[in-house]
Design a protein around this motif. Structure first.
Motif, mmCIF file in Angstrom:
data_model
loop_
_atom_site.group_PDB
_atom_site.id
_atom_site.type_symbol
_atom_site.label_atom_id
_atom_site.label_comp_id
_atom_site.label_asym_id
_atom_site.label_seq_id
_atom_site.Cartn_x
_atom_site.Cartn_y
_atom_site.Cartn_z
ATOM 1 N N MET A 115 0.860 -1.173 0.000
ATOM 2 C CA MET A 115 0.000 0.000 0.000
ATOM 3 C C MET A 115 0.902 1.229 0.000
ATOM 4 O O MET A 115 1.736 1.385 0.862
ATOM 5 C CB MET A 115 -0.876 0.037 1.251
ATOM 6 N N THR A 116 0.720 2.106 -0.957
ATOM 7 C CA THR A 116 1.596 3.260 -1.061
ATOM 8 C C THR A 116 0.913 4.568 -0.742
ATOM 9 O O THR A 116 1.560 5.554 -0.506
ATOM 10 C CB THR A 116 2.190 3.342 -2.490
ATOM 11 N N SER A 117 -0.387 4.591 -0.731
ATOM 12 C CA SER A 117 -1.071 5.870 -0.530
ATOM 13 C C SER A 117 -1.508 6.054 0.916
ATOM 14 O O SER A 117 -1.954 5.120 1.564
ATOM 15 C CB SER A 117 -2.303 5.945 -1.443
ATOM 16 N N GLY A 118 -1.328 7.258 1.435
ATOM 17 C CA GLY A 118 -1.827 7.735 2.719
ATOM 18 C C GLY A 118 -2.099 6.722 3.800
ATOM 19 O O GLY A 118 -1.295 5.857 4.081
ATOM 20 N N LYS A 119 -3.286 6.855 4.398
ATOM 21 C CA LYS A 119 -3.672 5.999 5.520
ATOM 22 C C LYS A 119 -3.998 4.591 5.024
ATOM 23 O O LYS A 119 -4.663 4.399 4.026
ATOM 24 C CB LYS A 119 -4.898 6.617 6.206
ATOM 25 N N LYS A 120 -3.509 3.625 5.780
ATOM 26 C CA LYS A 120 -3.746 2.235 5.404
ATOM 27 C C LYS A 120 -5.132 1.808 5.885
ATOM 28 O O LYS A 120 -5.639 2.318 6.878
ATOM 29 C CB LYS A 120 -2.651 1.364 6.003
ATOM 30 N N PRO A 121 -5.732 0.839 5.197
ATOM 31 C CA PRO A 121 -7.077 0.378 5.567
ATOM 32 C C PRO A 121 -7.094 -0.344 6.923
ATOM 33 O O PRO A 121 -6.080 -0.853 7.389
ATOM 34 C CB PRO A 121 -7.454 -0.590 4.455
ATOM 35 N N ASP A 122 -8.279 -0.408 7.517
ATOM 36 C CA ASP A 122 -8.456 -1.063 8.812
ATOM 37 C C ASP A 122 -7.995 -2.523 8.783
ATOM 38 O O ASP A 122 -7.464 -3.024 9.766
ATOM 39 C CB ASP A 122 -9.926 -0.999 9.246
ATOM 40 N N TYR A 136 -5.538 -3.835 7.207
ATOM 41 C CA TYR A 136 -4.072 -3.856 7.350
ATOM 42 C C TYR A 136 -3.709 -3.886 8.839
ATOM 43 O O TYR A 136 -2.914 -4.714 9.292
ATOM 44 C CB TYR A 136 -3.479 -2.627 6.666
ATOM 45 N N TYR A 137 -4.313 -2.992 9.624
ATOM 46 C CA TYR A 137 -4.027 -2.918 11.055
ATOM 47 C C TYR A 137 -4.581 -4.125 11.798
ATOM 48 O O TYR A 137 -3.970 -4.602 12.763
ATOM 49 C CB TYR A 137 -4.558 -1.603 11.646
ATOM 50 N N ALA A 138 -5.718 -4.639 11.355
ATOM 51 C CA ALA A 138 -6.282 -5.846 11.978
ATOM 52 C C ALA A 138 -5.338 -7.032 11.779
ATOM 53 O O ALA A 138 -5.125 -7.841 12.687
ATOM 54 C CB ALA A 138 -7.664 -6.162 11.388
ATOM 55 N N ILE A 139 -4.747 -7.125 10.599
ATOM 56 C CA ILE A 139 -3.787 -8.196 10.312
ATOM 57 C C ILE A 139 -2.559 -8.051 11.214
ATOM 58 O O ILE A 139 -2.078 -9.027 11.789
ATOM 59 C CB ILE A 139 -3.378 -8.195 8.817
ATOM 60 N N LEU A 140 -2.061 -6.827 11.358
ATOM 61 C CA LEU A 140 -0.896 -6.610 12.219
ATOM 62 C C LEU A 140 -1.206 -6.976 13.668
ATOM 63 O O LEU A 140 -0.391 -7.626 14.342
ATOM 64 C CB LEU A 140 -0.405 -5.162 12.129
ATOM 65 N N GLU A 141 -2.370 -6.574 14.165
ATOM 66 C CA GLU A 141 -2.736 -6.905 15.550
ATOM 67 C C GLU A 141 -2.917 -8.413 15.716
ATOM 68 O O GLU A 141 -2.509 -8.985 16.734
ATOM 69 C CB GLU A 141 -4.006 -6.155 15.974
ATOM 70 N N GLY A 142 -3.534 -9.047 14.724
ATOM 71 C CA GLY A 142 -3.681 -10.507 14.769
ATOM 72 C C GLY A 142 -2.327 -11.194 14.757
ATOM 73 O O GLY A 142 -2.077 -12.141 15.517
ATOM 74 N N ALA A 143 -1.425 -10.704 13.922
ATOM 75 C CA ALA A 143 -0.077 -11.271 13.835
ATOM 76 C C ALA A 143 0.684 -11.081 15.140
ATOM 77 O O ALA A 143 1.405 -11.981 15.586
ATOM 78 C CB ALA A 143 0.691 -10.623 12.679
ATOM 79 N N LEU A 161 -3.029 -9.411 0.018
ATOM 80 C CA LEU A 161 -3.287 -8.117 -0.622
ATOM 81 C C LEU A 161 -2.377 -7.039 -0.027
ATOM 82 O O LEU A 161 -2.089 -6.031 -0.664
ATOM 83 C CB LEU A 161 -4.751 -7.701 -0.427
ATOM 84 N N TYR A 162 -1.926 -7.271 1.214
ATOM 85 C CA TYR A 162 -1.125 -6.284 1.932
ATOM 86 C C TYR A 162 0.330 -6.704 2.145
ATOM 87 O O TYR A 162 1.206 -5.851 2.298
ATOM 88 C CB TYR A 162 -1.757 -5.991 3.300
ATOM 89 N N PHE A 163 0.580 -8.017 2.178
ATOM 90 C CA PHE A 163 1.914 -8.527 2.480
ATOM 91 C C PHE A 163 2.264 -9.664 1.535
ATOM 92 O O PHE A 163 1.429 -10.522 1.268
ATOM 93 C CB PHE A 163 1.970 -9.050 3.921
ATOM 94 N N LYS A 164 3.523 -9.677 1.061
ATOM 95 C CA LYS A 164 3.948 -10.742 0.149
ATOM 96 C C LYS A 164 4.191 -12.050 0.888
ATOM 97 O O LYS A 164 3.925 -13.128 0.372
ATOM 98 C CB LYS A 164 5.233 -10.343 -0.575
ATOM 99 N N LYS A 165 4.745 -11.943 2.101
ATOM 100 C CA LYS A 165 5.072 -13.146 2.876
ATOM 101 C C LYS A 165 5.014 -12.826 4.365
ATOM 102 O O LYS A 165 4.903 -11.667 4.765
ATOM 103 C CB LYS A 165 6.439 -13.688 2.470
ATOM 104 N N LYS A 166 5.125 -13.868 5.167
ATOM 105 C CA LYS A 166 5.021 -13.724 6.624
ATOM 106 C C LYS A 166 6.083 -12.764 7.176
ATOM 107 O O LYS A 166 5.813 -11.989 8.097
ATOM 108 C CB LYS A 166 5.148 -15.112 7.260
ATOM 109 N N GLU A 167 7.280 -12.798 6.626
ATOM 110 C CA GLU A 167 8.358 -11.904 7.078
ATOM 111 C C GLU A 167 7.981 -10.443 6.893
ATOM 112 O O GLU A 167 8.356 -9.595 7.713
ATOM 113 C CB GLU A 167 9.669 -12.211 6.324
#
Length: 195
Positions: free
Chosen positions: A1-8, A10-17, A47-53
């Motif tokens: 994602m290259t534009s401005g604020k990232k979608p919810d 994206y953050y839900a995935i990070l919190e889950g991870a 859609l947001y990350f290529k791989k787990k790393e």
């Protein structure tokens, strides 16, 4: 994602991870488990990350970015260098004490990551290390700190010392208050650098 604020999502995935990595370890964590914890379909992650790393490095960039922002908001020009270092330690300890998953991720999982991943995460840490360095420079300049110490070494010792206090707290099973360690930690460093 290259534009401005990232979608919810994206953050839900990070919190889950964050939760999954902390509970199961990075290497044993499956993308499907992260997706389930985040409440998204498995394919949505890609859609947001290529791989787990990529999830891990983004997680560190986001969380360290939030920490540096808290530090910047907590510091002001009227503070002495000692007060500023105390505030840095206070925020560092309180953030990790308040988010046990983040504490496990930063203290345990990071050390088990491969070299390339650690290098990328190290880049995210750079802003934090520079912030400590600037406080040390300020103290040397205003005369509250000794003029004869090596700033680049001391900044690493301070960060490493705080890091070790958090790791020991985790290993102990959080049997005591991490935040209560701020005063003794800063007092220890001040004995070495104050004028």
């Amino acid at each position: 994602m290259t534009s401005g604020k990232k979608p919810d999502k994206y953050y839900a995935i990070l919190e889950g991870a964050l939760k999954v990595f902390a509970e199961h370890g990075f290497h044993k964590s499956q993308v499907s488990r992260i997706a389930k914890e985040a409440g998204v379909a498995d394919g949505t992650i890609y859609l947001y990350f290529k791989k787990k790393e990529d999830i891990l490095t983004s997680l560190f960039q986001e969380k360290l970015g939030e920490l540096v922002e808290k530090l910047n908001n907590g510091l002001n020009d009227q503070m002495t260098a000692r007060e500023a270092l105390h505030k840095v330690c206070e925020i560092h300890f309180s953030v990790l004490e308040g988010n046990i998953h983040l504490a496990y991720l930063t203290q345990i999982e990071l050390r088990q990551s491969d070299l390339e991943l650690r290098k990328e995460i190290g880049l995210a840490l750079k802003r934090y290390i520079i912030l400590i360095e600037n406080i040390l420079e300020k103290g040397k300049k205003d005369g509250s700190f000794r003029p004869d110490f090596e700033v680049k070494l001391v900044r690493l010792l301070i960060f490493g010392g705080m890091d070790e206090v958090v790791t020991s707290w985790l290993i102990s099973g959080q049997k005591y208050s991490l935040s209560a360690q701020v005063g003794p930690t800063i007092d220890f460093f001040m004995k070495g650098i104050e004028s």
